[in-house]
Design a protein around this motif. Structure first.
Motif, PDB file in Angstrom:
ATOM      1  N   GLY A 289       0.785  -1.220   0.000  1.00 45.16           N
ATOM      2  CA  GLY A 289       0.000   0.000   0.000  1.00 45.16           C
ATOM      3  C   GLY A 289       0.822   1.276   0.000  1.00 45.16           C
ATOM      4  N   LYS A 290       2.124   1.162  -0.152  1.00 47.28           N
ATOM      5  CA  LYS A 290       2.990   2.347  -0.166  1.00 47.28           C
ATOM      6  C   LYS A 290       3.432   2.629  -1.592  1.00 47.28           C
ATOM      7  CE  LYS A 290       3.156   2.639   4.355  1.00 47.28           C
ATOM      8  NZ  LYS A 290       2.641   3.731   5.105  1.00 47.28           N
ATOM      9  N   SER A 291       3.662   3.895  -1.895  1.00 41.30           N
ATOM     10  CA  SER A 291       4.135   4.255  -3.224  1.00 41.30           C
ATOM     11  C   SER A 291       5.581   3.818  -3.400  1.00 41.30           C
ATOM     12  CB  SER A 291       4.032   5.765  -3.429  1.00 41.30           C
ATOM     13  OG  SER A 291       4.998   6.421  -2.629  1.00 41.30           O
ATOM     14  N   SER A 292       6.011   3.753  -4.622  1.00 41.82           N
ATOM     15  CA  SER A 292       7.382   3.344  -4.943  1.00 41.82           C
ATOM     16  C   SER A 292       8.401   4.272  -4.274  1.00 41.82           C
ATOM     17  CB  SER A 292       7.577   3.354  -6.459  1.00 41.82           C
ATOM     18  OG  SER A 292       8.896   3.034  -6.781  1.00 41.82           O
ATOM     19  N   THR A 293       8.125   5.571  -4.278  1.00 41.91           N
ATOM     20  CA  THR A 293       9.031   6.541  -3.658  1.00 41.91           C
ATOM     21  C   THR A 293       9.115   6.316  -2.154  1.00 41.91           C
ATOM     22  OG1 THR A 293       8.460   8.158  -5.351  1.00 41.91           O
ATOM     23  CG2 THR A 293       9.502   8.998  -3.370  1.00 41.91           C
ATOM     24  N   THR A 294       7.985   6.081  -1.526  1.00 43.21           N
ATOM     25  CA  THR A 294       7.959   5.829  -0.086  1.00 43.21           C
ATOM     26  C   THR A 294       8.725   4.558   0.247  1.00 43.21           C
ATOM     27  OG1 THR A 294       5.828   6.943   0.121  1.00 43.21           O
ATOM     28  CG2 THR A 294       6.461   5.478   1.914  1.00 43.21           C
ATOM     29  N   GLN A 295       8.556   3.522  -0.571  1.00 45.05           N
ATOM     30  CA  GLN A 295       9.275   2.268  -0.352  1.00 45.05           C
ATOM     31  C   GLN A 295      10.775   2.476  -0.436  1.00 45.05           C
ATOM     32  OE1 GLN A 295       7.887  -0.819  -2.931  1.00 45.05           O
ATOM     33  NE2 GLN A 295       5.806  -0.745  -2.160  1.00 45.05           N
ATOM     34  N   LYS A 296      11.227   3.238  -1.406  1.00 44.63           N
ATOM     35  CA  LYS A 296      12.656   3.506  -1.570  1.00 44.63           C
ATOM     36  C   LYS A 296      13.207   4.264  -0.366  1.00 44.63           C
ATOM     37  CE  LYS A 296      12.631   3.477  -6.591  1.00 44.63           C
ATOM     38  NZ  LYS A 296      12.764   4.286  -7.802  1.00 44.63           N
ATOM     39  N   LYS A 297      12.449   5.241   0.113  1.00 43.75           N
ATOM     40  CA  LYS A 297      12.888   6.011   1.283  1.00 43.75           C
ATOM     41  C   LYS A 297      12.987   5.118   2.521  1.00 43.75           C
ATOM     42  CE  LYS A 297      11.146  10.531  -0.115  1.00 43.75           C
ATOM     43  NZ  LYS A 297      10.185  11.611   0.171  1.00 43.75           N
ATOM     44  N   MET A 298      12.005   4.232   2.682  1.00 43.24           N
ATOM     45  CA  MET A 298      11.999   3.337   3.838  1.00 43.24           C
ATOM     46  C   MET A 298      13.178   2.365   3.767  1.00 43.24           C
ATOM     47  SD  MET A 298       7.919   2.672   4.206  1.00 43.24           S
ATOM     48  CE  MET A 298       7.887   1.941   5.823  1.00 43.24           C
ATOM     49  N   LYS A 299      13.455   1.826   2.594  1.00 47.54           N
ATOM     50  CA  LYS A 299      14.580   0.911   2.417  1.00 47.54           C
ATOM     51  C   LYS A 299      15.900   1.620   2.705  1.00 47.54           C
ATOM     52  CE  LYS A 299      12.454  -2.223  -0.900  1.00 47.54           C
ATOM     53  NZ  LYS A 299      12.491  -2.750  -2.268  1.00 47.54           N
ATOM     54  N   ARG A 300      16.022   2.856   2.239  1.00 51.02           N
ATOM     55  CA  ARG A 300      17.235   3.642   2.474  1.00 51.02           C
ATOM     56  C   ARG A 300      17.429   3.879   3.970  1.00 51.02           C
ATOM     57  NH1 ARG A 300      16.479   8.880  -0.011  1.00 51.02           N
ATOM     58  NH2 ARG A 300      15.759   7.568  -1.671  1.00 51.02           N
ATOM     59  N   LYS A 301      16.338   4.205   4.657  1.00 43.00           N
ATOM     60  CA  LYS A 301      16.417   4.455   6.094  1.00 43.00           C
ATOM     61  C   LYS A 301      16.816   3.177   6.835  1.00 43.00           C
ATOM     62  CE  LYS A 301      14.019   6.511   9.960  1.00 43.00           C
ATOM     63  NZ  LYS A 301      12.893   7.288  10.422  1.00 43.00           N
ATOM     64  N   LEU A 302      16.263   2.040   6.429  1.00 44.59           N
ATOM     65  CA  LEU A 302      16.624   0.776   7.060  1.00 44.59           C
ATOM     66  C   LEU A 302      18.107   0.455   6.853  1.00 44.59           C
ATOM     67  CD1 LEU A 302      13.509  -1.400   6.209  1.00 44.59           C
ATOM     68  CD2 LEU A 302      14.175  -0.530   8.453  1.00 44.59           C
ATOM     69  N   LYS A 303      18.640   0.765   5.671  1.00 46.81           N
ATOM     70  CA  LYS A 303      20.061   0.529   5.406  1.00 46.81           C
ATOM     71  C   LYS A 303      20.930   1.405   6.303  1.00 46.81           C
ATOM     72  CE  LYS A 303      20.004  -1.190   0.712  1.00 46.81           C
ATOM     73  NZ  LYS A 303      20.565  -1.076  -0.630  1.00 46.81           N
ATOM     74  N   ILE A 304      20.521   2.642   6.486  1.00 45.66           N
ATOM     75  CA  ILE A 304      21.266   3.558   7.353  1.00 45.66           C
ATOM     76  C   ILE A 304      21.258   3.040   8.786  1.00 45.66           C
ATOM     77  CG2 ILE A 304      21.248   5.880   8.380  1.00 45.66           C
ATOM     78  CD1 ILE A 304      20.195   6.851   5.591  1.00 45.66           C
ATOM     79  N   LEU A 305      20.095   2.611   9.260  1.00 41.16           N
ATOM     80  CA  LEU A 305      19.993   2.087  10.627  1.00 41.16           C
ATOM     81  C   LEU A 305      20.837   0.830  10.796  1.00 41.16           C
ATOM     82  CD1 LEU A 305      16.173   2.558  11.258  1.00 41.16           C
ATOM     83  CD2 LEU A 305      18.050   3.924  12.190  1.00 41.16           C
ATOM     84  N   GLU A 306      20.817  -0.056   9.807  1.00 42.55           N
ATOM     85  CA  GLU A 306      21.604  -1.282   9.872  1.00 42.55           C
ATOM     86  C   GLU A 306      23.097  -0.956   9.897  1.00 42.55           C
ATOM     87  OE1 GLU A 306      22.463  -5.367  10.051  1.00 42.55           O
ATOM     88  OE2 GLU A 306      20.711  -4.182  10.548  1.00 42.55           O
ATOM     89  N   HIS A 307      23.508   0.001   9.092  1.00 43.18           N
ATOM     90  CA  HIS A 307      24.913   0.415   9.074  1.00 43.18           C
ATOM     91  C   HIS A 307      25.324   0.943  10.446  1.00 43.18           C
ATOM     92  CE1 HIS A 307      28.711   2.039   7.846  1.00 43.18           C
ATOM     93  NE2 HIS A 307      28.319   3.260   8.148  1.00 43.18           N
ATOM     94  N   ARG A 308      24.458   1.717  11.076  1.00 44.35           N
ATOM     95  CA  ARG A 308      24.763   2.266  12.395  1.00 44.35           C
ATOM     96  C   ARG A 308      24.885   1.157  13.443  1.00 44.35           C
ATOM     97  NH1 ARG A 308      21.406   7.351  14.041  1.00 44.35           N
ATOM     98  NH2 ARG A 308      19.799   5.988  13.256  1.00 44.35           N
TER      99      ARG A 308
END
Length: 70
Positions: free
Chosen positions: A4-23
């Motif tokens: 139910g999320k737009s493609s742009t929202t999905q990309k932003k969420m994935k990017r944020k998860l990658k940042i959190l995982e890196h931290r």
């Protein structure tokens, strides 16, 4: 993955998860080097409780030999 999320929202969420995982991984690296939890929290801009949680998970993974993410 994110229904139910737009493609742009999905990309932003994935990017944020990658940042959190890196931290988290950086936190684990610092903890394994013997850096104090309070110092790890300060360097990474997170709460001491977050670092404490990472340390607990890291200890469990080291004792059990479990893989996966921190």
């Amino acid at each position: 993955m994110f229904f139910g999320k737009s493609s742009t929202t999905q990309k932003k969420m994935k990017r944020k998860l990658k940042i959190l995982e890196h931290r988290r991984l950086e936190g684990a690296r610092l903890l394994m080097k013997g850096i104090a939890k309070a110092e790890v929290a300060r360097r990474l801009g997170v709460s001491r409780q977050s670092v404490q949680n990472w340390a607990i998970r890291l200890t469990i993974k080291r004792k059990t030999g479990a893989g996966g993410t921190l």
